[in-house]
Design a protein around this motif. Structure first.
Motif, PDB file in Angstrom:
ATOM      1  N   ASP A  86      11.359  11.669  -1.885  1.00 29.65           N
ATOM      2  CA  ASP A  86      11.958  12.250  -3.090  1.00 29.65           C
ATOM      3  C   ASP A  86      12.730  11.197  -3.885  1.00 29.65           C
ATOM      4  N   LEU A  87      13.432  10.322  -3.189  1.00 29.51           N
ATOM      5  CA  LEU A  87      14.158   9.247  -3.861  1.00 29.51           C
ATOM      6  C   LEU A  87      13.179   8.357  -4.619  1.00 29.51           C
ATOM      7  N   PHE A  88      12.101   7.982  -3.962  1.00 31.35           N
ATOM      8  CA  PHE A  88      11.097   7.122  -4.590  1.00 31.35           C
ATOM      9  C   PHE A  88      10.566   7.742  -5.880  1.00 31.35           C
ATOM     10  N   GLN A  89      10.221   9.023  -5.815  1.00 32.41           N
ATOM     11  CA  GLN A  89       9.683   9.680  -7.006  1.00 32.41           C
ATOM     12  C   GLN A  89      10.711   9.727  -8.127  1.00 32.41           C
ATOM     13  N   ALA A  90      11.997   9.915  -7.764  1.00 31.89           N
ATOM     14  CA  ALA A  90      13.051   9.967  -8.769  1.00 31.89           C
ATOM     15  C   ALA A  90      13.276   8.616  -9.433  1.00 31.89           C
ATOM     16  N   LEU A  91      12.929   7.533  -8.743  1.00 26.31           N
ATOM     17  CA  LEU A  91      13.135   6.191  -9.276  1.00 26.31           C
ATOM     18  C   LEU A  91      11.967   5.715 -10.131  1.00 26.31           C
ATOM     19  N   ARG A  92      10.928   6.492 -10.222  1.00 27.84           N
ATOM     20  CA  ARG A  92       9.788   6.125 -11.059  1.00 27.84           C
ATOM     21  C   ARG A  92      10.108   6.396 -12.525  1.00 27.84           C
ATOM     22  N   SER A  93       9.581   5.558 -13.384  1.00 28.92           N
ATOM     23  CA  SER A  93       9.801   5.707 -14.819  1.00 28.92           C
ATOM     24  C   SER A  93       9.146   6.985 -15.332  1.00 28.92           C
ATOM     25  N   GLN A  94       9.839   7.659 -16.245  1.00 32.16           N
ATOM     26  CA  GLN A  94       9.296   8.850 -16.896  1.00 32.16           C
ATOM     27  C   GLN A  94       8.835   8.537 -18.321  1.00 32.16           C
ATOM     28  N   LYS A  95       8.803   7.258 -18.653  1.00 34.25           N
ATOM     29  CA  LYS A  95       8.381   6.849 -19.985  1.00 34.25           C
ATOM     30  C   LYS A  95       6.900   7.167 -20.166  1.00 34.25           C
ATOM     31  N   THR A  96       6.536   7.608 -21.355  1.00 29.42           N
ATOM     32  CA  THR A  96       5.153   7.988 -21.623  1.00 29.42           C
ATOM     33  C   THR A  96       4.465   6.953 -22.504  1.00 29.42           C
ATOM     34  N   LEU A 101       2.288   9.722 -18.591  1.00 33.91           N
ATOM     35  CA  LEU A 101       3.228   8.837 -17.927  1.00 33.91           C
ATOM     36  C   LEU A 101       2.648   7.426 -17.873  1.00 33.91           C
ATOM     37  N   GLU A 102       3.467   6.452 -18.244  1.00 36.58           N
ATOM     38  CA  GLU A 102       2.998   5.074 -18.207  1.00 36.58           C
ATOM     39  C   GLU A 102       2.737   4.640 -16.764  1.00 36.58           C
ATOM     40  N   ASP A 103       3.603   5.081 -15.853  1.00 33.78           N
ATOM     41  CA  ASP A 103       3.402   4.811 -14.432  1.00 33.78           C
ATOM     42  C   ASP A 103       2.745   6.023 -13.790  1.00 33.78           C
ATOM     43  N   GLN A 104       1.432   5.985 -13.691  1.00 40.76           N
ATOM     44  CA  GLN A 104       0.686   7.072 -13.054  1.00 40.76           C
ATOM     45  C   GLN A 104       0.267   6.718 -11.625  1.00 40.76           C
ATOM     46  N   PHE A 105       0.552   5.495 -11.190  1.00 41.03           N
ATOM     47  CA  PHE A 105      -0.132   5.014 -10.001  1.00 41.03           C
ATOM     48  C   PHE A 105       0.778   4.564  -8.856  1.00 41.03           C
ATOM     49  N   SER A 106       2.086   4.470  -9.063  1.00 42.22           N
ATOM     50  CA  SER A 106       2.963   4.057  -7.960  1.00 42.22           C
ATOM     51  C   SER A 106       2.981   5.143  -6.888  1.00 42.22           C
ATOM     52  N   PHE A 107       2.981   4.732  -5.637  1.00 40.12           N
ATOM     53  CA  PHE A 107       2.966   5.714  -4.549  1.00 40.12           C
ATOM     54  C   PHE A 107       3.702   5.162  -3.342  1.00 40.12           C
ATOM     55  N   ILE A 108       4.042   6.060  -2.430  1.00 40.16           N
ATOM     56  CA  ILE A 108       4.731   5.677  -1.203  1.00 40.16           C
ATOM     57  C   ILE A 108       3.999   6.320  -0.026  1.00 40.16           C
ATOM     58  N   VAL A 109       3.917   5.614   1.090  1.00 40.44           N
ATOM     59  CA  VAL A 109       3.277   6.153   2.293  1.00 40.44           C
ATOM     60  C   VAL A 109       4.218   5.963   3.478  1.00 40.44           C
ATOM     61  N   ASP A 110       4.000   6.744   4.531  1.00 41.93           N
ATOM     62  CA  ASP A 110       4.833   6.613   5.725  1.00 41.93           C
ATOM     63  C   ASP A 110       4.075   5.972   6.879  1.00 41.93           C
ATOM     64  N   ASP A 111       2.825   5.535   6.629  1.00 39.54           N
ATOM     65  CA  ASP A 111       2.015   4.914   7.680  1.00 39.54           C
ATOM     66  C   ASP A 111       1.420   3.617   7.126  1.00 39.54           C
ATOM     67  N   TYR A 112       2.151   2.507   7.295  1.00 40.03           N
ATOM     68  CA  TYR A 112       1.692   1.248   6.711  1.00 40.03           C
ATOM     69  C   TYR A 112       0.446   0.719   7.415  1.00 40.03           C
ATOM     70  N   ILE A 113       0.253   1.070   8.692  1.00 42.36           N
ATOM     71  CA  ILE A 113      -0.937   0.608   9.406  1.00 42.36           C
ATOM     72  C   ILE A 113      -2.188   1.217   8.779  1.00 42.36           C
ATOM     73  N   ALA A 114      -2.147   2.519   8.515  1.00 40.00           N
ATOM     74  CA  ALA A 114      -3.291   3.176   7.881  1.00 40.00           C
ATOM     75  C   ALA A 114      -3.538   2.608   6.494  1.00 40.00           C
ATOM     76  N   LEU A 115      -2.460   2.282   5.775  1.00 42.59           N
ATOM     77  CA  LEU A 115      -2.602   1.711   4.430  1.00 42.59           C
ATOM     78  C   LEU A 115      -3.273   0.343   4.494  1.00 42.59           C
ATOM     79  N   GLU A 116      -2.830  -0.500   5.419  1.00 41.08           N
ATOM     80  CA  GLU A 116      -3.436  -1.826   5.561  1.00 41.08           C
ATOM     81  C   GLU A 116      -4.905  -1.713   5.965  1.00 41.08           C
ATOM     82  N   GLN A 117      -5.213  -0.751   6.839  1.00 42.03           N
ATOM     83  CA  GLN A 117      -6.600  -0.544   7.229  1.00 42.03           C
ATOM     84  C   GLN A 117      -7.444  -0.114   6.024  1.00 42.03           C
ATOM     85  N   GLU A 118      -6.871   0.755   5.191  1.00 40.76           N
ATOM     86  CA  GLU A 118      -7.599   1.204   4.003  1.00 40.76           C
ATOM     87  C   GLU A 118      -7.893   0.038   3.073  1.00 40.76           C
ATOM     88  N   PHE A 119      -6.918  -0.869   2.915  1.00 36.48           N
ATOM     89  CA  PHE A 119      -7.145  -2.047   2.082  1.00 36.48           C
ATOM     90  C   PHE A 119      -8.284  -2.898   2.630  1.00 36.48           C
TER      91      PHE A 119
END
Length: 390
Positions: A86-96, A101-119
């Protein structure tokens, strides 16, 4: 270049971790006991990472450096959010920008291993590639199969390109539930349909299971003889750094076949490694080594650090400057460094749609300054932002 980026990632993580720990050290004694926030260390890490790297930092008042001047007030701010997400989402820009939204793509995950594997092309997959569309006049969705990965459950159970579906576990897909239904479980029952008089009719159901799968992004690579010309065709579904050698091998085959034209099919390619995009651009051209392919733009703080000549020995400059201006290259870099098999083309045909994004769009935009790039299809996604993974 990749090695430098990896070293920076390790140093950056250490830097942010030290920053988070040092802030926690200041939050001690009675002050710390007055605020009940079990996620405080994680919240602080999230804020510190966004404060340092976020492209749109100037647009977010709560990300300004003076936010931490009053320790108690800062800690109360962090504790006002139910979770780090929730903090992360609140810190994202709301500028259009153009109504979105100009920032449509920032995201946060709780499993960095799965993220690295996906990359690296490793994910949980049932093998069914698909896109979604909206049923006219409703929020209901339908899916249509775009391709099937070999050796997967979808292939074994006879799912084919062009199949249409509307339900998961008996529930109609909608704009609001699509993520939960399609990506929330490792197994689901999918309801397929036929079309009769422009009406979707239930046809059959299949249960598809997801297993760990390493996807080769080079889905089709072949040479076609057409009207006296030799045409190369590459269906490329992701800029996956670990498959640079396979990509180079595909271009070596095109070169051996002496192709006249190249069709690069990026219809299902949502992006990936900028380094792989640079390698691909160099394979297409081959005579631009050392010329600028793309430039990265950062927030004012990072830009100042990088460009400040008095900090020439800082790790930002020595290990990150190569990531600001990215040139065409003559080798594939790591993980396997080898000479690039370049075609020397002066024209490129790109198949692209709204699912063509990010590194795919870098190919179109970066090459268009040097060769004739012909885009066939609908407008691409418009993702001009890259990402920095913390």
């Amino acid at each position: 270049m990749k090695k430098k980026a990896l070293k920076l990632g390790i140093l950056l993580f250490s830097f942010l971790f030290i920053l988070a720990c040092s802030s926690d050290d200041d939050m001690s004694g009675n002050e710390q006991g007055n605020i009940n926030n079990p996620d405080e260390a994680i919240d602080n890490f999230v804020w510190a990472g966004m404060n340092l790297w976020y492209l749109y930092k100037p647009d977010v008042p709560d990300l300004q450096d003076n936010k931490v001047n009053d320790t108690n007030e800062y800690r109360r701010f962090l504790s006002s959010y139910d979770s780090p997400e929730d903090l992360f989402q609140a810190l994202r820009s709301q500028k259009t920008l153009q109504g979105q939204l100009e920032d449509q793509f920032s995201f946060i995950v709780d499993d960095y291993i799965a993220l690295e594997q996906e990359f690296n092309g490793i994910s949980e997959s049932n093998g069914m590639g698909f896109l979604l569309g909206r049923i006219s006049g409703t929020d209901d969705l339908f899916g249509y199969v775009t391709y099937i990965l070999p050796g997967t459950d979808a292939e074994a159970k006879g799912v084919t390109r062009g199949d249409i579906f509307t339900t998961i576990n008996g529930i109609q897909l909608t704009v609001s539930n699509r993520r939960e239904l399609l990506f929330g479980t490792d197994s689901y029952e999918i309801g397929f349909n036929t079309v009769e008089n422009n009406v979707l009719i239930p046809a059959k159901t299949l249960t598809l299971n997801k297993l760990e799968y390493t996807e080769n992004p080079i889905f089709i690579s072949k040479t076609i003889e057409y009207k006296g010309k030799t045409v190369g065709y590459l269906l490329y579904n992701g800029f996956t750094f670990g498959f640079n050698k396979q990509l180079n091998d595909a271009f070596a085959a095109f070169k051996n076949d002496n192709i006249d034209d190249l069709i690069l099919d990026l219809r299902y390619n949502g992006g990936g490694s900028v380094y792989t995009a640079t390698a691909l651009a160099s394979m297409i051209t081959g005579d631009k080594t050392g010329q600028v392919f793309t430039k990265n733009v950062y927030n004012p703080d990072i830009t100042s650090i990088i460009s400040n000549q008095s900090n020439a020995d800082s790790f930002f400059n020595t290990r990150f400057l190569d990531n600001v201006i990215i040139d065409f290259d003559n080798n594939t870099e790591e993980p396997i460094e080898e000479p690039i098999s370049s075609l020397g083309l002066k024209k490129l045909y790109v198949l692209g749609t709204g699912s063509t994004a990010s590194a795919s769009e870098i190919i179109i935009n970066g090459l268009s300054s040097f060769i004739d790039v012909i885009h066939i299809g609908s407008p691409t996604r418009g993702k001009f932002q890259a990402s920095r993974t913390l």
